[in-house]
Every structure is written in structure tokens, then in C-alpha cells.
Design a protein around this motif. Structure first.
Motif, short mmCIF file in Angstrom:
data_model
loop_
_atom_site.label_atom_id
_atom_site.label_comp_id
_atom_site.label_asym_id
_atom_site.label_seq_id
_atom_site.Cartn_x
_atom_site.Cartn_y
_atom_site.Cartn_z
N ARG A 59 0.85 -1.19 0.00
CA ARG A 59 0.00 0.00 0.00
C ARG A 59 0.89 1.24 0.00
N MET A 60 0.44 2.27 -0.69
CA MET A 60 1.23 3.49 -0.79
C MET A 60 1.16 4.29 0.51
N LEU A 61 2.28 4.97 0.80
CA LEU A 61 2.41 5.87 1.93
C LEU A 61 2.73 7.26 1.40
N PRO A 62 2.65 8.29 2.22
CA PRO A 62 3.05 9.62 1.76
C PRO A 62 4.50 9.63 1.28
N GLY A 63 4.79 10.57 0.36
CA GLY A 63 6.16 10.72 -0.12
C GLY A 63 6.57 9.65 -1.11
N GLU A 64 5.60 9.04 -1.79
CA GLU A 64 5.86 7.98 -2.77
C GLU A 64 6.60 6.80 -2.16
N ARG A 65 6.34 6.56 -0.90
CA ARG A 65 6.83 5.35 -0.25
C ARG A 65 5.73 4.30 -0.25
N PHE A 66 6.12 3.06 -0.01
CA PHE A 66 5.11 2.01 0.06
C PHE A 66 5.42 1.08 1.22
N LEU A 67 4.40 0.41 1.69
CA LEU A 67 4.50 -0.50 2.82
C LEU A 67 4.07 -1.89 2.38
N VAL A 68 4.91 -2.89 2.58
CA VAL A 68 4.54 -4.27 2.30
C VAL A 68 3.59 -4.71 3.40
N GLN B 146 9.41 -1.27 4.19
CA GLN B 146 9.03 -0.14 3.35
C GLN B 146 9.99 0.00 2.18
N GLY B 147 9.49 0.57 1.10
CA GLY B 147 10.29 0.91 -0.05
C GLY B 147 9.84 2.26 -0.57
N GLU B 148 10.41 2.68 -1.69
CA GLU B 148 10.03 3.98 -2.23
C GLU B 148 10.27 4.01 -3.74
N PHE B 149 9.53 4.87 -4.40
CA PHE B 149 9.73 5.11 -5.82
C PHE B 149 10.57 6.37 -6.00
N VAL B 150 11.43 6.35 -7.01
CA VAL B 150 12.35 7.45 -7.27
C VAL B 150 11.99 8.03 -8.63
N ARG B 151 11.89 9.35 -8.69
CA ARG B 151 11.50 10.03 -9.93
C ARG B 151 12.62 10.94 -10.45
N ASP B 152 12.58 11.17 -11.76
CA ASP B 152 13.31 12.30 -12.33
C ASP B 152 12.29 13.14 -13.08
N ALA B 153 12.74 14.06 -13.88
CA ALA B 153 11.81 14.96 -14.56
C ALA B 153 10.85 14.22 -15.47
N GLY B 154 11.25 13.02 -15.91
CA GLY B 154 10.41 12.26 -16.82
C GLY B 154 9.41 11.34 -16.14
N GLY B 155 9.41 11.26 -14.81
CA GLY B 155 8.47 10.39 -14.11
C GLY B 155 9.19 9.37 -13.25
N VAL B 156 8.49 8.30 -12.92
CA VAL B 156 9.08 7.25 -12.09
C VAL B 156 10.16 6.53 -12.87
N VAL B 157 11.36 6.47 -12.33
CA VAL B 157 12.46 5.84 -13.05
C VAL B 157 13.02 4.61 -12.33
N ALA B 158 12.73 4.46 -11.06
CA ALA B 158 13.28 3.33 -10.32
C ALA B 158 12.44 3.11 -9.07
N VAL B 159 12.59 1.92 -8.53
CA VAL B 159 11.98 1.59 -7.25
C VAL B 159 13.09 1.12 -6.32
N LYS B 160 13.10 1.61 -5.11
CA LYS B 160 14.09 1.15 -4.13
C LYS B 160 13.38 0.15 -3.21
N HIS B 161 13.72 -1.12 -3.39
CA HIS B 161 13.00 -2.19 -2.71
C HIS B 161 14.01 -3.16 -2.10
#
Length: 451
Positions: A405-414, A423-438
Motif C-alpha cells: 500500500r502506498m504511503l506519503p512521499g511515494e513510499r510504500f509498505l509491504v 518499506q520501499g520507495e519510488f524514485v522520480r526524475d523529470a520524466g516520471g518514475v524511473v526506479a523503485v528502491k526495494h
């Protein structure tokens, strides 16, 4: 451990529920040890687990590798802020700039920046195994400039082990024993298969289809020992390791192993970049807080075995869990640590409150993500994301699901399975979501996929 109510009272039921054949648990509070063991070393003619049973500790071995480096720092033979090339003049990495500027310290806090090196190629059983494994790092792509982010990196610890070899002129195994294991009296922490196989040792297990199966081969290749292959240890020795973290750098017999200043430095954040939400990085050790109280931790998963060590300096307290199954052994260990900290120390971490998002809001995160040894496919399922992860270990591809489930700050909770609470998080650049830190790893997007 019957004096105080804790999950240990229910560990047998929990182990049976999760399908963990054997478990060893230890607590050290103020120097007083308590231990509990249950089950068998193997489902195939195994013997009962006891305090002397050797378990592979996986990535917890990284804390030993880092300590060997720190002993050499204490001796004035290594400097953490110096380039690795000072000690390994023949170093070759894929990125020329990283080859020149990468420091020893960046090897030890997951900020080296290249692909994590999660596929462990067998480089043989000779004394050149580590040297040959380190040479393979030249093929790993650079994900970010060293020091500018953090991503879990097995390969960096392989290189750290090679630094130990070059500085000492010994094999990593001999240097580790001389610098760390022998001074601490850890005679039940071993690196040689010939020695391990003559002791009582646990065999790893994984789910094969719907049933539990023994892992074969028993260990990963010798050349990856500094990152977590092969190092085996008993419950008693892991409690000794935990007590050392609570000490002033001396062994139980008073032998100076490491200066107190350097030992404490290992337990202090070394970068502003978190490995995953709420988890900072010391020198090898992972750091987090519950109710403002710092925990010093590490975990290890290798060849169907799991280890956890959690140290709480403020309370002079530590808990160790060793199991012989993955990923269910990790789930059992998480339960034991969580409930032991709460029942013994009153440390409880309330779960974060997930956001309520619809499928359209979750759709940008769906897709395929890939790095060496780890592939993720993320799909939308109602108001949740389901992360299908395929992890390659020992040449075996293991697939797990992480309902999240998503958490604030584009983090997520298993929210389910053996990694529930992570917890993990999504990483963005100017073009959108580019990676997930899991699970601590930075996994770049491979291709856009519809949910």
C-alpha cells in the motif's frame, strides 16, 4: 526463556505455522544470556538444533568484513577516505571515474553506486577465488556516482574483502580469523567447508512447489564470502558478536580488538541517504529508531538460511535469531525480534497509515523493473500494488509476492507475506518514475507496462 512473556513462548507454534524446521534464539541483557532452540537441522535425517549448531549467517557476514577493515584502520594500514586504488592498483570497474575516485568507506555503506552484484559466479575453491570474483566487477554497470545515493551492494563487500587480502598478504579467511574471530574467542564461527562439515550444522530449506525442500548446494561460492557466502556461526558466537557491539572494543577476556571510537563510528550514520525508508547506514550496520531509541541491526539470507542480529545500546540489550528456511525464516525472525523488543523493552513501532488511492493514481507505478539478480513486476490490484519479485540466488530463481500500500512521499509498505512491514520507495526524475528502491536495492524501470 520462561520468566517473561514473549513470542518465545509461542516460537514452536510459530515455526510450525511458517514451515521453519529449526530455529535458535538468544537474548543478552546486561551480559546475562538466555537461549532457546527448537526443531531440527534438516528435514532429511537432521539432528536437534542446539546452541552449537552452525547456521550460515548470510549478509550478517558484512559486519565482520567491515570490522576487519576497521581493525586495519586502527592499525594505520587503511584509511576510509582514500581511493580503493591506493590498495588495489589493478582495480578495473566499468566506469572509469568510479575506478579512480571510489573510496574504501563507500564500499562499506552501500554508496558505491554500481549494480549490486547479486549473481554470484563460481570462481573456484582456490586461494585466488576472491581475487577472481573481484575481477568480475568490471562488468557491472554504474547506477549512480559513488556517494550520491545508496543501494544494497554485495559486490562492494567482495571488493572490501579483496582490500583486506592485499593489505595483509593473507587470504581473507585467514585475515578475518586473525583480526577478528580469534581475538573474540569465536571458535564456532567458521569459513572452511571441511571444518564446518565436521560440526553440527544446519541445512537450508526453501519451498519447492508446495513442499519444503533442502537447498543444494549447501553454500555459495568461496569468492563471495566477504559479502555473505559460507560464513557459518553458532548461536553462542552470534551472542558474543552482539555483546562485542555493546562493549568498549575489548573481548570478554579484555583483549583490545578495536578502539571504542572506531567501534562507535561503525554504529553511526555515514551518509544522508537511507537504504530504505527509516533505515540509515553506518559502517556495514543498518540503523533505525523505535520511540527515539536506536537499533543497530543486520540480517542475512543465503542458501535457504536466515540470520538476524539486533542490538540496542541504550538498554544494553541484544537479540539474535538463526533459522534454516527462507523466506519463512525471515518472517519468524521478524516476529521474534519485534515482540521481544516490545515485551522486554517496551519498544513498539506502530505501523504507518496507508493512503487511500485509486487505480488511476497507482497506474504510474506499474511496470517492470530490473537489476542484476532481481526482477520486479508491479501491477495494480484495486487500491493496492502487488510487487512480483524474482530473486536469483544459487542459480535458483525464487518468486515472491509483496502486496503493498502506498504511503506519503511515494513510499510504500509491504502489508503481507514474509516481508510484511518492510518499506520501499519510488524514485522520480523529470520524466516520471524511473526506479523503485526495494529491499534496499535500487531497481531501475526496464519497461512500461499496463496494469
Amino acid at each position: 526463556m520462561q520468566d517473561q512473556p514473549t513470542v518465545l513462548d509461542d516460537v514452536v507454534e510459530a515455526a510450525q505455522e511458517l514451515g521453519v524446521p529449526g530455529v535458535a534464539v538468544g537474548v543478552d541483557h546486561g551480559g546475562k544470556r538466555e537461549t532457546f532452540t527448537h526443531g531440527v537441522t534438516s528435514i532429511e535425517r537432521g539432528r536437534p538444533v542446539d546452541e552449537a549448531t552452525l547456521f550460515q549467517i548470510g549478509s550478517t557476514a558484512k559486519t565482520f568484513t567491515a570490522t576487519a577493515i576497521m581493525v586495519l584502520v586502527d592499525q594505520g594500514r587503511i584509511e576510509l577516505d582514500q581511493p580503493v586504488r591506493r590498495y588495489l592498483p589493478d582495480l578495473r570497474l566499468r566506469d572509469a571515474g568510479t575506478t579512480e575516485t571510489l573510496t574504501v568507506g563507500q564500499l562499506l555503506n552501500h554508496t558505491a553506486g554500481w549494480d549490486g552484484g547479486d549473481v554470484w559466479t563460481d570462481t573456484g575453491e582456490g586461494d585466488d577465488a576472491l581475487e577472481r570474483s573481484a575481477a568480475l566487477l568490471a562488468g557491472l554497470p554504474q547506477q549512480f556516482t559513488p556517494g550520491t545515493d545508496a543501494s544494497y551492494n554485495n559486490a562492494a563487500f567482495v571488493l572490501a574483502g579483496r582490500v583486506v587480502e592485499k593489505v595483509t598478504g593473507e587470504t581473507f579467511e585467514r585475515a578475518l580469523a586473525r583480526l577478528v574471530l580469534d581475538p573474540l574467542g569465536m571458535a564456532q564461527t567458521l569459513t572452511s567447508l571441511n571444518e564446518i562439515m565436521t560440526r553440527p550444522f544446519a541445512t537450508g530449506h526453501r519451498i519447492d512447489g508446495e513442499s519444503l525442500a533442502v537447498c543444494r548446494p549447501w553454500s555459495d561460492p568461496r569468492g563471495y564470502l566477504p559479502a555473505g557466502a559460507r560464513l557459518a556461526s553458532s548461536l553462542g558466537d552470534q551472542l558474543t558478536w552482539a555483546r562485542f557491539q555493546l562493549s568498549d572494543g575489548r573481548s570478554p577476556e579484555g583483549t583490545r580488538v578495536l578502539s571504542e571510537q572506531l567501534l562507535r563510528a561503525m554504529h553511526t550514520p555515514t551518509t544522508n541517504h537511507e537504504l530504505w525508508p527509516g533505515v540509515q547506514i553506518g559502517i556495514a550496520w543498518l540503523l533505525r529508531e523505535i520511540d527515539g531509541v536506536r537499533l543497530i541491526e543486520h540480517h542475512g539470507d543465503v542458501s535457504g538460511q536466515h540470520s538476524t542480529i539486533a542490538v540496542v545500546p541504550e538498554h544494553d540489550f541484544a537479540v539474535v535469531v538463526l533459522t534454516n528456511a527462507t523466506p519463512s525464516g525471515r518472517e519468524l525472525a521478524e516476529r521474534i525480534v519485534r515482540e521481544t523488543l516490545e515485551s522486554r523493552l517496551g519498544l513498539a513501532e506502530p505501523p504507518p497509515e496507508p493512503l487511500s488511492l485509486g487505480p488511476d493514481e497507482l497506474a504510474p507505478y506499474a511496470g517492470d523493473y530490473r537489476t542484476e539478480g532481481l526482477e520486479l513486476r508491479i501491477v495494480v490490484d484495486g487500491d493496492a500494488l502487488v510487487i512480483h519479485g524474482t530473486l536469483t540466488d544459487d542459480g535458483v530463481a525464487e518468486t515472491l509476492e509483496f502486496p503493498s500500500r502506498m504511503l506519503p512521499g511515494e513510499r510504500f509498505l509491504v502489508v503481507g507475506g514474509p516481508f510484511a512491514g518492510l518499506q520501499g520507495e519510488f524514485v522520480r526524475d523529470a520524466g516520471g518514475v524511473v526506479a523503485v528502491k526495494h529491499v534496499g536495492r535500487l531497481v531501475p524501470r526496464a519497461a512500461v507496462s499496463s496494469a
